[in-house]
Scaffold this active site. Structure first.
Site: not given
Lengths: 377, 506, 146
Positions: A21-23, A197
């Protein structure tokens, strides 16, 4: 974890896939004006809680104007032996114009960093280099670089090429993205396009090469989500010569971009018709020409449909391209202010660096946000 | 003959407290296992004639009849099993090849039962097919190397065309079953269900009956080694053409429809004289190698103006991966692979039970091989050979199939009880028979409803499983072996299937 | 009115229609009792005709101009104006069999086991669907509004 360890692990058949999952956050100045890396660091830092400290990274375009026509490689090394091995191979194919260790700022937040070098390279005569028996007409310099990078990353132990484009570079590692940004002193670089990221891997293999963005030639991809079509996409690109050595979603997505936008020379405005193809019920409502195009693309490139939740930002020297999955299972916000285009997982990042945007919108699932660079400095 | 070495296979139990001597069983049994005794006003049964089709049991209004398997009457012997002994008695008596029907019933590993499917949790949302779109539309055909797309002021325009394709509303087709091997009512049921559901049925080598011509758009016509019923119009009226090389139940063996089954209707459909034996040779006598196959493929493409997909059906044999590769390179738009558990109307038992390989392994090997060679896009893969449930289909697609053929499952939906006596022509369910007294038992309007019901139910289950795995388009499952895990499989089996063992993460 | 239609192509000659008709018109309405204990037994009012592989089940056609009603001497056989169904009132029937002689389809039977009455199809007026239609395993009998 060392590069060699990672590489040895993946040799167990079949490779372990690493979802996360991430930004994501990207900023483009469409007129090509360069700005320093503080903007991108400040933005991604706002989404600190979307990462867990196991990976952060940046892609920056326009940062090496003095070598803008030469290949810029960023390479991770476990040790000097690995570096010697890699440099010996590099020198066979390339003329090294300049190289140095990447300047960094030591910080307690960054543990056990590998050696990271950058090289500015000119390819030697492609005709004499290419060993396989294929018609040279069908084989470009780009193809050689892709082939070279994929092979070196799979074969040379203790070394890993993280960046292989022109006038661009990828900076990434294990840590929170803002710490990584400071470590690489990104405030000292100026570029017209930055993507970033912050990583929250659910299957934590914390190593520097596995952080994002993932790059190939001028493409860099950052991605949030865990795609459910991974196995299908991986087999699809594998049958077309891309070996997925990292088993990450981002890697396979990068190969899909390279395949479609570069190898198949497809206009980027068509990519969403494949990567997040419209639903059949939507296709059936289209006017005849569009319907034929959409259904043909969907039938033809079913293996490139990315299914499950994703929000992707693809960076390239000429554009920034952002796309959500077709039923918008991951967040993505876009905004514009003058020549700037912003795309982010959360609006907070945009507001942090641009408190009063002209327009803020939430792109529909499957509808791309495309910003093109009109002219470069 | 007073000496009877082979005992009955079944026990016919009649509960006399319930039997009302209505004679429904007597009238329904084509094997004359039940008989009415007018003197005693009772029904008597002769178990040795019973084939275990359960027709009488299904129609008995008082549930007075139970058909049971007869317990082993020989001394236990793990080597000389009952079947061996009985077969030897039979063959010693008749001197003939043992015939049988339907797919092999031997306990070889069913790999579907050793594969588990995945579902999404937390890191990836599952999708509810009742509330979100769930796409299972499937296309069968070759994909070109590249597309020509022109950009103009109004947008993009496609300049090149995709080759001929079949469009299926669900990844399920009905397998080849000829008129002759099954009744016209069975063919009508299949054709009309395919038509109403948006998929395809296959004529087998039976030709296209005149009553089924209005289903031509949903018909795949077969060209097999006997070339029965083949002419230009037959090829051109169909949606696709399939060259049949082999059948999973009897690889390397041809077919034989005995003359007594070649009625006037069948003779005109197959274009052969009435009452003559319809013999399909083991090989095509114009195909002794792969280049001959290419010639036939292109002859058919010429005859159909390159407007129809042309496929090739082969049985899954040891060398299936290179064979499939050759077929794709010979120009086939789809390859149908029939596994060794696939059904048949009649096959020598020795061959049915011992020749060929399971479809799961064949499929995995073929898909992998075609991908390695970079030619997977050139042809679709349809698999057959005992697809028993929607979960078998999900697993087949994840292994790499584009769609599946169902034959036995379709017949079971029509009432078949797998008694394996298709070759006798006495099918009590009106399926594998041409006897007018028996064929009328299959009312095509009921058959159509039941087949459509099966397709609907399976399609729904496929959507549920897809959604559970967080996938909303079936093309994202195709070849997506990451969603499969093996259970109780050896390293080599896992490696052929290209899947991990249960418990191994991504 | 509703009429029963026969699709002889799909009549399989099992005679379940006859059996269920008998049960329906028995005292107990239960199949085992109807055939065992309800003495005297009842007659089926539907008849399966069969030659070779051809068969069909036939019952009273409830003719528009039903000759049986005209022939009846006791007024037992009458056509209901509203429903169009021809019914034999067994209380009134005297068993003269005149109706049997005029019936063009031969679907009226002599019920000599019980009272001497004419036995014929009543279209199962108290059921949603006639039992012969409901229990035909091959949908060879259908009831349709005409």
């Amino acid at each position: 974890m060392s590069i060699s360890l990672i590489k040895n692990k993946k040799s167990d058949y079949p490779g372990y896939r690493v979802p996360s999952g991430c930004a994501v956050f990207g900023v483009l100045n469409e007129s090509g004006s360069c700005f320093d890396g503080r903007t991108i660091i400040d933005g991604i830092e706002m989404m600190h809680d979307r990462s867990n400290g196991l990976g952060g990274g940046f892609a920056a375009y326009g940062i090496y104007p003095q070598y803008k026509n030469d290949w810029a490689f960023h390479i991770l090394y476990d040790d000097s032996d690995a570096r010697n091995r890699m440099e010996d191979i590099l020198k066979k194919s390339f003329a090294v114009l300049y190289f140095e260790e990447l300047p960094t700022k030591r910080s307690p937040a960054i543990e056990n960093p590998p050696m990271i070098f950058r090289y500015f390279l000119k390819l030697k005569d492609i005709y004499s280099l290419y060993e396989r028996n294929v018609p040279v007409d069908n084989f470009s310099e780009d193809d050689f670089i892709v082939d070279f990078v994929l092979k070196m990353n799979a074969r040379v132990s203790g070394a890993y090429i993280i960046s292989s484009g022109k006038n661009m570079g990828i900076f990434k590692g294990v840590g929170f993205p803002e710490d990584i940004g400071h470590y690489f002193r990104l405030d000292e670089y100026k570029g017209y396009l930055w993507t970033s990221h912050g990583r929250f891997p659910t299957n934590s293999v914390g190593w520097w090469g596995g952080a994002h963005p993932f790059g190939l030639l001028n493409f860099s991809i950052v991605h949030n989500g865990e795609i459910s079509s991974y196995g299908r996409n991986q087999r699809y690109v594998a049958s077309l010569g891309y070996e997925c050595s990292l088993s990450t979603d981002t890697e396979v997505i990068t190969y899909l971009f390279d395949l479609l936008a570069r190898k198949k020379n497809m206009d980027i405005e068509l990519l969403n018709m494949i990567l997040a193809a419209p639903l059949w019920e939507r296709i059936e409502e289209m006017p005849e020409d569009d319907r034929e195009l959409a259904s043909t693309l969907r039938i033809m490139y079913g293996g490139a449909l990315i299914n499950g939740p994703f929000s992707i930002i693809a960076g390239h020297n000429d554009f920034m391209y952002a796309l959500n999955d077709r039923i918008k299972l991951r967040p993505m916000v876009a905004a514009r202010k003058n020549d700037y285009l912003y795309v982010s997982s959360e609006e907070s990042a945009i507001i942090k660096v641009c408190p009063q945007p002209d327009i803020v919108w939430r792109p529909q699932g499957g509808i791309p946000v495309i910003g093109r660079v009109k002219k470069k400095d | 003959m007073p000496l009877k070495l082979n005992q009955s296979e079944f026990v016919v139990e009649r509960d006399l407290n319930k039997c009302i001597s209505c004679e429904v069983c007597v009238r329904q049994c084509s094997n004359d296992a039940h008989e009415y005794d007018a003197d005693d006003k009772t029904v008597l049964s002769e178990a040795s004639k019973c084939v275990g089709c359960h027709r009488c049991e299904s129609l008995c209004p008082t549930e007075a009849i139970t058909i049971r398997k007869k317990a082993a009457e020989f001394k236990d012997n793990s080597n000389w099993q009952q079947a061996h002994i009985k077969n030897i008695y039979k063959q010693a008596e008749t001197g003939g090849v043992l015939l049988t029907g339907m797919g092999s019933d031997k306990p070889h590993t069913v790999y579907w039962d050793h594969i588990l499917f995945n579902a999404a949790q937390v890191t990836n949302p599952s999708i509810d097919p009742l509330r979100e779109p769930m796409e299972i539309k499937t296309f069968i055909g070759a994909k070109p190397e590249k597309l020509e797309i022109e950009k103009n002021d109004s947008g993009f325009k496609l300049k090149s065309k995709l080759g001929p394709h079949l469009e299926l509303s669900t990844p399920i087709l009905f397998s080849a079953m000829s008129y002759g091997s099954i009744s016209l009512n069975a063919c009508k049921s299949l054709a009309s269900a395919a038509y109403s559901f948006g998929t395809f049925y296959n004529t087998g080598e039976g030709g296209m009956h005149k009553d089924l011509q209005h289903f031509a758009k949903n018909t795949i016509v077969q060209v097999a080694s006997g070339r029965f019923g083949v002419n230009r119009q037959y090829l051109r009226s169909a949606a696709a053409v399939e060259i049949k090389i082999g059948q999973g139940a009897k690889p390397g063996i041809g077919g034989h429809l005995p003359g007594e089954k070649v009625t006037a209707d069948i003779s005109s459909t197959r274009m052969i004289p009435e009452g003559s034996d319809a013999i399909s040779p083991a090989p095509h006598h114009d195909i002794y190698s792969i280049e001959d196959l290419a010639q036939l493929i292109y002859a058919i493409k010429e005859a159909t103006d390159y407007l129809k997909p042309v496929g090739v059906k082969v049985s899954a044999v040891h060398n299936i991966a290179p064979i499939a590769s050759g077929i794709v390179r010979a120009g086939a738009d789809f390859v149908a692979i029939d596994g060794f558990r696939g059904g048949t109307g009649a096959a020598p038992q020795a061959i049915r039970d011992n020749v060929g390989i399971p479809i799961e392994l064949a499929l995995a090997a073929v898909d992998t091989r075609l991908r390695e060679e970079g030619i997977r896009h050139k042809a679709a893969i349809i698999i057959a050979g005992s697809i028993r449930s929607s979960s078998d289909i999900i697993k087949a697609i994840a292994l790499g199939a584009d769609a599946v053929y169902i034959g036995t499952a379709a017949l079971i939906a029509l009432g078949c009880h797998l008694c394996q006596k298709c070759y006798t022509g006495k099918c009590n369910w009106g399926i594998a028979t041409q006897d007018p007294y028996l064929t009328k038992r299959l009312n095509p309007s009921i058959g159509t409803k039941r087949l459509s019901g099966l397709l609907r139910a399976w399609s729904h289950e496929i959507k549920e499983m897809l959604g559970g795995a967080g996938i909303n388009a079936i093309e994202s499952l195709r070849g997506n072996r990451e969603h499969l895990r093996g259970i109780n499989l050896s390293e080599i089996e896992l490696s052929i299937l290209g899947i991990k063992h249960a418990g191994q993460a991504w | 009115m509703k009429k029963i239609f026969i699709d002889e192509q799909y009549c399989i000659g099992c005679r379940l229609c006859e059996i269920y008709c008998q049960v329906k018109h028995s005292k107990s309405k239960k199949i085992l009792k109807a055939f065992r204990e309800d003495q005297p037994g009842t007659l089926a009012r539907v008849l399966v005709e069969e030659i070779g592989s051809n068969s069909f089940a036939i019952q009273c056609r409830h003719c528009e101009d039903a000759p049986c009603t005209g022939a009846c001497i006791s007024g037992a056989m009458a056509k209901n104006e509203n429903t169009g169904v021809v019914i034999c009132d067994e209380e009134k029937c005297v068993g003269c069999w005149s109706c049997i002689m005029v019936c063009p389809y031969g679907v009226i039977k002599r019920d000599i086991k019980s009272k001497k009455v004419a036995s014929k199809c009543d279209l199962c007026f108290d059921e949603e669907e006639p039992v012969c239609v409901k229990n035909c395993p091959n949908e060879a009998l259908k009831i349709k509004e005409i």
